[in-house]
Design an enzyme around this catalytic site. Structure first.
Site: not given
Ligand code: GUN
Length: 276
Positions: A50, A117, A94
């Site tokens: 990422k 997200d 995460q």
């Protein structure tokens, strides 16, 4: 029938190139902060990829690697600090988090407009209502792949296998919003094969290696494999690729299908958050 292999890497590169052009022409440098807790090896690989994609696209990125025994209060403090930081437009924590941390509490603490997200209840609510908002990256990437593959969703029958908050549920909502007739299954669904057989579009996101086999697939169906299962040092999807490719009209490979799209959509979401 030999199916079309949907090249997720190529589509992801196009999305990233388009983001890079917009970023180089704009006057804001989008900033993404990624928080990783502990040393889960899969999470470390995802986060590294990422951050690398962000740098390639011209985003500013910051990575915070916190110890596995960081307290919930400390993690929430970091989120609050990033919420207030004007150079940061996107925040990603995460998952999974260690068991002593309440995941829902952390995800809800991220400012909704920085929630790249798309996991904050406000953004999930916007998705349910069909309102604009930040959308979860993996299902959003699947939607782009379906679009690029020329699959028409309105009037189609779609089956999603998997009901996670990260993929299955938001995927079903995106397909519903696009006019598909959607069935959501899981690994324990009775007559799973008969249900999947009905589908024009199959989205496998259940985390079971090769669960979906050729006999379950209607001839010509589009099959999107979200599974990333580690097996003998390699990666296999939730779809038995070699058999299903002989029946499906189009299919995504693992690796090189949905995975690169998740990262591309994260960059796209961060850009969206920065210019909003
Ligand atoms: N863990 C697995 N997939 C994801 C994702 O899309 N976002 C975050 N934050 N964690 C994940």
């Amino acid at each position: 029938m030999e199916s079309t292999i949907i090249n997720g890497r190529a589509v992801a590169d196009e999305v990233l190139a388009s983001c890079a052009t917009k970023i180089s022409q704009g006057d804001v440098v989008p900033g993404l902060a990624v928080i990783i807790v502990g040393d889960n090896p899969a999470s470390q690989v995802y986060v590294r990829n990422k951050v690398r994609a962000c740098e390639k696209a011209g985003l500013h990125s910051e990575k915070y690697a916190l110890s596995v025994d960081v307290s919930e209060v400390e993690l929430l403090g970091k989120v609050a600090q990033l919420n207030a930081d004007p150079a940061i437009h996107g925040i990603l924590v995460q998952l999974p988090l260690p068991a002593h941390i309440n995941e829902d509490k952390v995800l809800t603490a991220i400012a909704a407009h920085k929630d790249v997200d798309g996991f904050h209840p406000e953004n999930i609510g916007r998705l349910v209502a069909g309102l604009p908002g930040l959308r979860p990256c993996t299902p959003a990437g699947c939607m782009v792949l379906l679009e690029r593959a020329g699959v028409s969703l309105s009037g189609s029958r779609a089956v999603v296998i998997g009901r996670s908050n990260i993929v299955g549920k938001p995927m079903a909502l995106m397909l519903i919003n696009a006019g598909a007739t959607v069935t959501v299954c899981n690994s324990k669904t009775p007559s799973l094969a008969a249900t999947v057989q009905q589908a024009d579009i199959v989205i496998a996101a259940v985390g079971r290696p090769r669960l979906i086999t050729a006999e379950m697939i209607k001839s010509g169906a589009t099959v999107i494999d979200v599974g990333i299962n580690r097996e003998d040092g390699g990666l296999v999807g939730d779809v038995d690729f070699e058999s299903v490719r002989t029946v499906a009209g189009a299919i995504t490979p693992v690796p090189g299908g949905v995975g690169p799209m998740t990262i591309a959509m994260l960059v796209s979401n961060t850009l969206q958050a920065a210019i909003a």
